[in-house]
Design a protein around this motif. Structure first.
Motif, PDB file in Angstrom:
ATOM      1  N   UNK A  89       0.831  -1.208   0.000  1.00 29.47           N
ATOM      2  CA  UNK A  89       0.000   0.000   0.000  1.00 29.47           C
ATOM      3  C   UNK A  89       0.862   1.253   0.000  1.00 29.47           C
ATOM      4  N   UNK A  90       1.964   1.229   0.739  1.00 24.54           N
ATOM      5  CA  UNK A  90       2.863   2.382   0.764  1.00 24.54           C
ATOM      6  C   UNK A  90       3.558   2.565  -0.580  1.00 24.54           C
ATOM      7  N   UNK A  91       3.990   1.466  -1.179  1.00 29.44           N
ATOM      8  CA  UNK A  91       4.655   1.539  -2.480  1.00 29.44           C
ATOM      9  C   UNK A  91       3.728   2.151  -3.519  1.00 29.44           C
ATOM     10  N   UNK A  92       2.444   1.814  -3.442  1.00 26.93           N
ATOM     11  CA  UNK A  92       1.477   2.368  -4.405  1.00 26.93           C
ATOM     12  C   UNK A  92       1.331   3.882  -4.243  1.00 26.93           C
ATOM     13  N   UNK A  93       1.771   4.403  -3.101  1.00 26.71           N
ATOM     14  CA  UNK A  93       1.735   5.852  -2.851  1.00 26.71           C
ATOM     15  C   UNK A  93       3.110   6.487  -2.997  1.00 26.71           C
ATOM     16  N   UNK A 136      -9.146   6.510  18.425  1.00 27.36           N
ATOM     17  CA  UNK A 136      -8.815   5.098  18.184  1.00 27.36           C
ATOM     18  C   UNK A 136      -8.173   4.933  16.811  1.00 27.36           C
ATOM     19  N   UNK A 137      -6.969   4.428  16.809  1.00 31.56           N
ATOM     20  CA  UNK A 137      -6.264   4.150  15.556  1.00 31.56           C
ATOM     21  C   UNK A 137      -5.853   2.688  15.605  1.00 31.56           C
ATOM     22  N   UNK A 150      -6.391  -0.992   5.343  1.00 27.56           N
ATOM     23  CA  UNK A 150      -5.041  -0.425   5.234  1.00 27.56           C
ATOM     24  C   UNK A 150      -5.083   0.910   4.509  1.00 27.56           C
ATOM     25  N   UNK A 151      -5.829   0.970   3.424  1.00 23.24           N
ATOM     26  CA  UNK A 151      -5.937   2.228   2.675  1.00 23.24           C
ATOM     27  C   UNK A 151      -6.573   3.319   3.524  1.00 23.24           C
ATOM     28  N   UNK A 152      -7.629   2.982   4.258  1.00 25.01           N
ATOM     29  CA  UNK A 152      -8.271   3.971   5.120  1.00 25.01           C
ATOM     30  C   UNK A 152      -7.314   4.435   6.221  1.00 25.01           C
ATOM     31  N   UNK A 176      -3.997   4.500   6.114  1.00 28.07           N
ATOM     32  CA  UNK A 176      -2.956   5.362   5.557  1.00 28.07           C
ATOM     33  C   UNK A 176      -3.521   6.750   5.252  1.00 28.07           C
ATOM     34  N   UNK A 177      -4.757   6.811   4.754  1.00 24.45           N
ATOM     35  CA  UNK A 177      -5.394   8.117   4.538  1.00 24.45           C
ATOM     36  C   UNK A 177      -5.481   8.895   5.853  1.00 24.45           C
ATOM     37  N   UNK A 178      -5.912   8.207   6.915  1.00 30.71           N
ATOM     38  CA  UNK A 178      -6.017   8.856   8.232  1.00 30.71           C
ATOM     39  C   UNK A 178      -4.646   9.306   8.730  1.00 30.71           C
ATOM     40  N   UNK A 179      -3.650   8.447   8.552  1.00 31.39           N
ATOM     41  CA  UNK A 179      -2.297   8.780   8.993  1.00 31.39           C
ATOM     42  C   UNK A 179      -1.764   9.996   8.246  1.00 31.39           C
ATOM     43  N   UNK A 180      -2.021  10.078   6.950  1.00 32.79           N
ATOM     44  CA  UNK A 180      -1.567  11.236   6.175  1.00 32.79           C
ATOM     45  C   UNK A 180      -2.211  12.519   6.690  1.00 32.79           C
ATOM     46  N   UNK A 181      -3.491  12.442   7.033  1.00 31.69           N
ATOM     47  CA  UNK A 181      -4.187  13.623   7.550  1.00 31.69           C
ATOM     48  C   UNK A 181      -3.627  14.055   8.905  1.00 31.69           C
TER      49      UNK A 181
END
Length: 197
Positions: A55-59, A160-161, A170-172, A174-179
């Motif tokens: 998932x990280x590689x795709x970003x 809660x994370x 996983x995608x959700x 990573x989106x939350x982590x980026x925010x």
């Protein structure tokens, strides 16, 4: 003024903490701040979870090289800021290494404190009763402490994370982590520009 060091702390250091670590490291590139991660129950040299890596590689974030490391007291003490992946990990971290209490935050709380800072408010602690900071990350910690009385805390539900268990999760995550990482990086760049770094 030295840039400083940020350490993200999780459990096994193979899922949540490496995501925050790698996203934050990319976001603060150019400030000189060094970002790392570790886990309270990590088995040294364990690889990042494969699905998370993909998932990280795709970003555009290379994670194949990443391996876990243990959050030792020495490693924690070397950080100017310790970001725990959740409040439970924060509590465990400061019980394990009480010396890092003042500079240890759950990432969601730290992000919230900084996201509500404006440029004017960011620097109001200068000349106050707080001890002068040694570097950018030290100053960021001072800002967070100064902001506490003015910022309503994130609710337990919002805080809660949890570790993701499927590709969509996983995608959700990573989106939350980026925010959550964005306000931290924004404040660091503001501070770096004002100090000429």
């Amino acid at each position: 003024m030295k840039p400083g060091r940020i350490l993200v702390v999780g459990d096994g250091n193979v899922c949540r903490s490496p995501v925050f670590h790698l996203l934050l490291a990319r976001a603060v590139q150019g400030t000189g701040v060094i970002v790392g991660s570790a886990g309270l129950t990590a088995l040294p040299d364990d690889p990042i979870e494969r699905a998370v890596q993909h998932a990280l590689v795709s970003r555009g974030i290379e994670a194949a090289y990443f391996t876990a490391r243990e959050a030792t007291p020495e490693l924690l003490d070397s950080a100017d800021l310790v970001l725990a992946v959740d409040r439970v990990v924060r509590t465990t971290t400061v019980q394990y290494a009480p010396a890092v209490l003042r500079r240890t935050f759950a990432v969601v709380d730290f992000s919230e404190l900084l996201s509500q800072s404006t440029r004017d408010r960011l620097w109001t602690f200068r000349g106050s009763e707080q001890a002068p900071a040694d570097g950018l990350v030290d100053e960021l910690v001072n800002v967070a402490h100064r902001r506490r009385p003015d910022v309503q805390g994130v609710s337990a539900g919002q805080a809660r994370i949890v570790a993701p268990v499927d590709p969509a999760g996983i995608e959700r995550f990573i989106d939350s982590a980026e925010a959550l990482v964005r306000p931290i990086a924004d404040r660091l760049f503001e501070m770096a520009s004002q100090t000429g770094q």
